[in-house]
Design a protein around this motif. Structure first.
Motif, PDB file in Angstrom:
ATOM      1  N   THR A  18       0.323  10.715  -9.642  1.00 40.21           N
ATOM      2  CA  THR A  18      -0.160   9.351  -9.366  1.00 40.21           C
ATOM      3  C   THR A  18       0.736   8.316 -10.050  1.00 40.21           C
ATOM      4  O   THR A  18       1.256   8.557 -11.144  1.00 40.21           O
ATOM      5  CB  THR A  18      -1.629   9.181  -9.808  1.00 40.21           C
ATOM      6  N   ALA A  71      -9.681   4.481  -0.909  1.00 40.01           N
ATOM      7  CA  ALA A  71      -9.852   4.202   0.531  1.00 40.01           C
ATOM      8  C   ALA A  71     -10.913   5.125   1.128  1.00 40.01           C
ATOM      9  O   ALA A  71     -11.769   4.691   1.913  1.00 40.01           O
ATOM     10  CB  ALA A  71      -8.518   4.377   1.267  1.00 40.01           C
ATOM     11  N   TRP A  81       0.837  -1.202   0.000  1.00 36.20           N
ATOM     12  CA  TRP A  81       0.000   0.000   0.000  1.00 36.20           C
ATOM     13  C   TRP A  81       0.861   1.237   0.000  1.00 36.20           C
ATOM     14  O   TRP A  81       1.920   1.263   0.642  1.00 36.20           O
ATOM     15  CB  TRP A  81      -0.906   0.008   1.250  1.00 36.20           C
ATOM     16  N   THR A  82       0.420   2.261  -0.723  1.00 40.20           N
ATOM     17  CA  THR A  82       1.085   3.559  -0.666  1.00 40.20           C
ATOM     18  C   THR A  82       0.004   4.635  -0.755  1.00 40.20           C
ATOM     19  O   THR A  82      -1.015   4.435  -1.432  1.00 40.20           O
ATOM     20  CB  THR A  82       2.131   3.709  -1.795  1.00 40.20           C
ATOM     21  N   TRP A  83       0.239   5.743  -0.080  1.00 37.23           N
ATOM     22  CA  TRP A  83      -0.799   6.786  -0.059  1.00 37.23           C
ATOM     23  C   TRP A  83      -0.680   7.697  -1.278  1.00 37.23           C
ATOM     24  O   TRP A  83      -0.531   8.894  -1.156  1.00 37.23           O
ATOM     25  CB  TRP A  83      -0.727   7.578   1.253  1.00 37.23           C
ATOM     26  N   GLU A  84      -0.728   7.102  -2.455  1.00 36.61           N
ATOM     27  CA  GLU A  84      -0.724   7.902  -3.677  1.00 36.61           C
ATOM     28  C   GLU A  84      -2.189   8.283  -3.988  1.00 36.61           C
ATOM     29  O   GLU A  84      -3.117   7.694  -3.412  1.00 36.61           O
ATOM     30  CB  GLU A  84      -0.011   7.133  -4.802  1.00 36.61           C
ATOM     31  N   THR A 128      -5.477   6.513  -2.197  1.00 36.00           N
ATOM     32  CA  THR A 128      -6.071   7.309  -1.118  1.00 36.00           C
ATOM     33  C   THR A 128      -7.544   7.566  -1.402  1.00 36.00           C
ATOM     34  O   THR A 128      -8.402   7.421  -0.514  1.00 36.00           O
ATOM     35  CB  THR A 128      -5.315   8.653  -0.968  1.00 36.00           C
TER      36      THR A 128
END
Lengths: 241, 53
Positions: free
Chosen positions: A172, A122, A112-115, A119
């Motif tokens: 992104t 989610a 997971w990455t908060w790109e 995000t």
């Protein structure tokens, strides 16, 4: 609650078709199309990842449209459809998130990455999970249906946001399969020949599965409301009213 | 089995688990509600039998 035999036959036929098509889609995913040259076997996840996102989009789309219909008509049948759409959408978007994580680990070297896209998806999932909590927290049925309908309209903003974010944010890393993007994604691949055929078939199959599950969920909710009504009649002593 | 096959298996297993869970939940809730409705109807019939002249 009784349904016409014709409608029930249609639902059974649709359910059988969904099952057969799902098996065919799996056969296509594993046998018809080969592994992608750079992403290997992990690329096959993409077919169900995108298919399940379509399922979520259809479900949340049904939810917002029927939410608007409820606000216009104040008919509980629209609320049943809206609730069913959210519940199915949560399931399908859950599949999208989980399959995306399984793909991301070998390709992006992280689960997971908060790109921007991850995000936003989610946020979308949490927004609809909050819809279920909102419903559970309101006692009065009319108020619950009204609040839920308004919320379903607002929550659909998160779906639109999720779709457009990869096209407007240059930072992104999420691949974009169709349409323009300003970004330079990591993990893109060319959609040609058998990959395209398999993708389109999976999208069709997930659309059929979504409609079948939504239909079953609507019937379940109708039955649940009938049971609640009968219980209330029993408590107030109005049997069979 | 080619490269990253374990992640492909994981992805499909997760998809199967969630989709299977969605279907199983529908079936389980449907059966529970049918049982509940049958019980209500049974009590209703018993009540009517007791109140019959």
């Amino acid at each position: 609650m009784t349904y016409s035999a014709r409608r029930t036959r249609w639902l059974r036929a649709l359910t059988a078709a969904a099952l057969v098509l799902f098996v065919l889609a799996l056969l296509m995913d594993f046998l018809y199309v080969g592994p992608e040259k750079e992403q290997g076997e992990a690329q096959r996840i993409f077919y169900v990842h995108l298919g399940s996102f379509l399922g979520a989009f259809i479900s949340f789309g049904v939810s917002v449209l029927t939410g608007v219909m409820y606000l216009l008509r104040r008919d509980a049948r629209w609320d049943v459809l809206s609730l069913s759409g959210v519940e199915m959408g949560l399931g399908f978007s859950g599949i999208t998130i989980l399959t995306g994580m399984a793909w991301a680990k070998p390709i992006w070297q992280t689960w997971w990455t908060w790109e921007p896209r991850l995000t936003s998806v989610a946020i979308m999932w949490l927004a609809y999970a909050a819809y279920m909590m909102l419903r559970a927290g309101i006692e009065d049925p009319e108020q619950r249906q009204r609040f839920a309908a308004v919320y379903s309209v607002l929550a659909f903003g998160s779906v639109v946001f999720t779709i457009i974010i990869v096209r407007v944010r240059p930072d992104t890393i999420h691949p974009v399969i169709a349409g323009p993007t300003q970004a330079d994604p990591t993990g893109s691949f060319e959609v040609t020949g058998r990959i395209r055929d398999t993708l389109l078939f999976n999208l069709f199959v997930f659309a059929v599965i979504t409609v079948a599950l939504l239909w079953h969920r609507v019937r379940l909710e109708n039955l649940a409301r009938l049971v609640e009504q009968r219980k209330l009649q029993a408590l107030t002593g109005h049997w069979g009213d | 089995m080619g490269d990253y096959a374990e992640y492909m298996i994981l992805g499909y297993a997760l998809m199967g688990a969630v989709l299977g869970g969605m279907v199983a939940r529908l079936v389980w809730r449907w059966r529970a509600l049918r049982r509940e409705l049958a019980r209500i109807e049974q009590i209703e019939a018993e009540e009517r039998g007791e109140n019959a002249p």
